[in-house]
Design a protein around this motif. Structure first.
Motif, PDB file in Angstrom:
ATOM      1  N   LYS A 126       0.995  -0.311  -0.457  1.00 40.00           N
ATOM      2  CA  LYS A 126       1.383   0.456  -1.654  1.00 40.00           C
ATOM      3  C   LYS A 126       1.824  -0.495  -2.760  1.00 40.00           C
ATOM      4  CE  LYS A 126       2.498   4.602  -1.738  1.00 40.00           C
ATOM      5  NZ  LYS A 126       1.809   5.795  -2.284  1.00 40.00           N
ATOM      6  N   GLU A 127       2.636  -1.475  -2.349  1.00 43.83           N
ATOM      7  CA  GLU A 127       3.131  -2.477  -3.300  1.00 43.83           C
ATOM      8  C   GLU A 127       1.973  -3.214  -3.980  1.00 43.83           C
ATOM      9  OE1 GLU A 127       6.779  -4.257  -1.280  1.00 43.83           O
ATOM     10  OE2 GLU A 127       5.499  -6.000  -1.719  1.00 43.83           O
ATOM     11  N   LEU A 128       0.900  -3.416  -3.211  1.00 48.14           N
ATOM     12  CA  LEU A 128      -0.253  -4.154  -3.734  1.00 48.14           C
ATOM     13  C   LEU A 128      -1.195  -3.253  -4.535  1.00 48.14           C
ATOM     14  CD1 LEU A 128      -1.028  -6.296  -0.549  1.00 48.14           C
ATOM     15  CD2 LEU A 128      -0.269  -7.197  -2.756  1.00 48.14           C
ATOM     16  N   GLY A 129      -0.863  -1.974  -4.627  1.00 47.24           N
ATOM     17  CA  GLY A 129      -1.667  -1.071  -5.458  1.00 47.24           C
ATOM     18  C   GLY A 129      -2.651  -0.200  -4.691  1.00 47.24           C
ATOM     19  N   PHE A 130      -2.657  -0.266  -3.358  1.00 46.74           N
ATOM     20  CA  PHE A 130      -3.574   0.577  -2.576  1.00 46.74           C
ATOM     21  C   PHE A 130      -2.981   1.967  -2.377  1.00 46.74           C
ATOM     22  CE2 PHE A 130      -4.682  -3.724  -1.064  1.00 46.74           C
ATOM     23  CZ  PHE A 130      -6.061  -3.691  -1.169  1.00 46.74           C
ATOM     24  N   GLU A 131      -3.864   2.944  -2.165  1.00 44.06           N
ATOM     25  CA  GLU A 131      -3.456   4.302  -1.786  1.00 44.06           C
ATOM     26  C   GLU A 131      -4.014   4.570  -0.395  1.00 44.06           C
ATOM     27  OE1 GLU A 131      -1.466   6.544  -2.888  1.00 44.06           O
ATOM     28  OE2 GLU A 131      -0.981   5.429  -4.712  1.00 44.06           O
ATOM     29  N   PRO A 132      -3.275   4.236   0.650  1.00 43.50           N
ATOM     30  CA  PRO A 132      -3.836   4.416   1.996  1.00 43.50           C
ATOM     31  C   PRO A 132      -4.168   5.877   2.290  1.00 43.50           C
ATOM     32  CG  PRO A 132      -1.840   3.075   2.060  1.00 43.50           C
ATOM     33  CD  PRO A 132      -1.926   3.652   0.689  1.00 43.50           C
ATOM     34  N   LYS A 133      -5.350   6.083   2.845  1.00 39.69           N
ATOM     35  CA  LYS A 133      -5.837   7.454   3.085  1.00 39.69           C
ATOM     36  C   LYS A 133      -5.669   7.892   4.538  1.00 39.69           C
ATOM     37  CE  LYS A 133      -8.004   7.953  -0.946  1.00 39.69           C
ATOM     38  NZ  LYS A 133      -7.172   8.603  -1.945  1.00 39.69           N
ATOM     39  N   GLY A 134      -5.692   6.928   5.445  1.00 35.58           N
ATOM     40  CA  GLY A 134      -5.697   7.358   6.836  1.00 35.58           C
ATOM     41  C   GLY A 134      -5.209   6.299   7.793  1.00 35.58           C
TER      42      GLY A 134
END
Ligand code: LLP
Length: 418
Positions: free
Chosen positions: A182-190
């Motif tokens: 999240k900190e790195l800008g990703f939106e984890p989906k699963g």
């Protein structure tokens, strides 16, 4: 293991005498039944989707032939790919990038870049991969493969989920890794696991699902809501006569119930390879030699572990029948051996067969998963062809290699030619 019909002692495959198929296209030859493939997909999808939103991502490492991929594409399947080669092969067969997930292990930055540029969901395997991917692209969908500490499989070489495995993110690092993402800008989906391949018990799936659920709920408490839980592949199939089939209805009901009751996630994903393709395909070989070595009798065929490596690599059982003496009484036990110059080159051991003779069509069952896909040019043997049977007709879907293919990409330096 499937039962096959026969006519006049000749085994029928998709309604066609195997002797005709062997005659028309030559041997060795992998032959796939299109209807069976469609049935397998529909059965598995149905067993899960009747309970909740389901995505099946065919683990195309089991068989990435274009025609097989195209059939599954037309059924609505997605893809689980492990290399850029698999990703683009599937795209060639008509899969759009949004239907593909990529689960690499120890992959290079170049490969990550190529996959990320296509917009394929990346199932991240390690904290190192996360940091490397962040430098390439963070505006792509991602999920994480975790190491559940539960492993299962038909052989130690294919158990992947046990503690200490080279695959996935160790359990205690999972929440911090998602937060870092999240900190790195990703939106984890699963979230994803793959416990191993070909286990016949369902308990490990339930155990792994329990871990996925616990972790999903911990992530929720940490402010991360997931869209899907991916239980991976690994559903075993019966290779031996009278071995019971996996009850996928029960598996579907149990796993979906766990997700629905214990989480807020409303989509389940699976990555079957073997289950979809294994029993769709036989390997047709021709008996070229019969030998009585005193303590042992041999049936020599025109294939070897270059054609089907599973018996040698994992001591796997593949049922064998003589296609032109189908249903005839067996006369003695034989080892079915190949043309590779190694003593280990066995396709089957101690099989009762009906009086094998040169010229017989020797059929090796359940060869659709990790059969052609793992074949090689060892001993400078060209790769064999593949045929597809549909509505009583067989057609070639892969030309066999020719001798010149053996050196097509090789070069002799000029100076050696002088
Ligand atoms: N998902 C992942 C991340 C995998 O690594 C695999 C298989 C699958 C799904 C599909 O597993 P399946 O449903 O086919 O069991 N060559 C071995 C099997 C190796 C499986 C590797 N990973 C064999 O011939 O038995």
């Amino acid at each position: 293991m499937r039962d096959y019909d026969c006519r006049d002692n000749v085994m029928l495959f998709g309604g066609i005498p195997v002797t005709d198929i062997a005659e028309e296209f030559g041997t060795p030859l992998y032959v796939t039944d299109e209807n069976r493939l469609r049935e397998n997909y529909r059965n598995l999808y149905g067993a899960f989707s009747k309970h909740m939103t389901t995505e099946i991502h065919y683990a195309c490492k089991a068989n990435s032939s274009l025609a097989i991929l195209k059939i599954l594409e037309s059924e609505g399947s997605g893809i689980d790919a492990v290399s850029i080669g698999e990703v683009v092969t599937c795209m060639k067969a008509g899969f759009t990038p949004d239907r593909i997930i990529y689960t690499g292990n120890n992959v290079s930055n170049e490969e990550l870049r190529a996959v990320a540029e296509l917009g394929v969901l990346i199932n991240i395997d390690s904290a190192s991969e996360l940091e490397r991917l962040a430098k390439i692209k963070s505006s792509i969908p991602v999920s994480f493969r975790i190491t559940p500490g539960v492993g299962a499989g038909h052989h130690a070489k294919v158990v992947t989920g046990a503690k200490g495995s080279k695959f996935g993110i160790p359990l205690k690092e999972v929440v911090p890794t998602y937060l870092r993402a999240k900190e790195l800008g990703f939106e984890p989906k699963g979230i994803h696991v793959h416990i191993g391949s070909g286990g016949m018990s369902f308990e490990p799936f339930a155990e792994a699902m329990e871990i996925l659920i616990e972790t999903t709920n911990k992530l929720k408490d940490a402010g991360i809501d997931l869209e899907f839980i991916d239980i991976g592949g690994g559903i075993g199939v019966p290779y031996r006569p009278n071995e019971p089939e996996a009850d996928i209805e029960e598996l579907g009901m149990n796993l979906t119930e766990m997700v629905l009751e214990e989480t807020d996630v409303r989509k389940i994903m699976l990555e079957p390879g073997r289950y979809l393709v294994c029993d769709t395909t036989v390997l047709l070989t021709r008996c070229v030699d019969v030998k009585d070595a005193g303590v042992k009798k041999y049936v020599g065929v025109d294939a070897g572990f270059n054609t089907l490596v599973r018996p040698v690599m994992y001591d796997s059982y593949h049922h064998v029948a003589i296609g032109n003496k189908f249903g005839r009484a067996c006369t003695a036990k034989y080892d079915v051996v190949g043309h590779i110059c190694e003593t280990g080159d066995h396709l089957a051991r101690d099989r009762a067969l009906p009086d094998p003779e040169e010229g017989d069509v020797v059929v090796i069952y359940d060869a659709g998963a990790y059969g052609f896909a793992m074949s090689s040019n060892y001993n400078s043997r060209p790769l064999c062809g593949e045929a597809l049977v549909h509505n009583g007709k067989a057609e070639l879907i892969r030309e066999p290699q020719g001798i010149e293919d053996l050196w097509r990409h090789q070069k002799i330096p000029e100076r050696l030619l002088k």
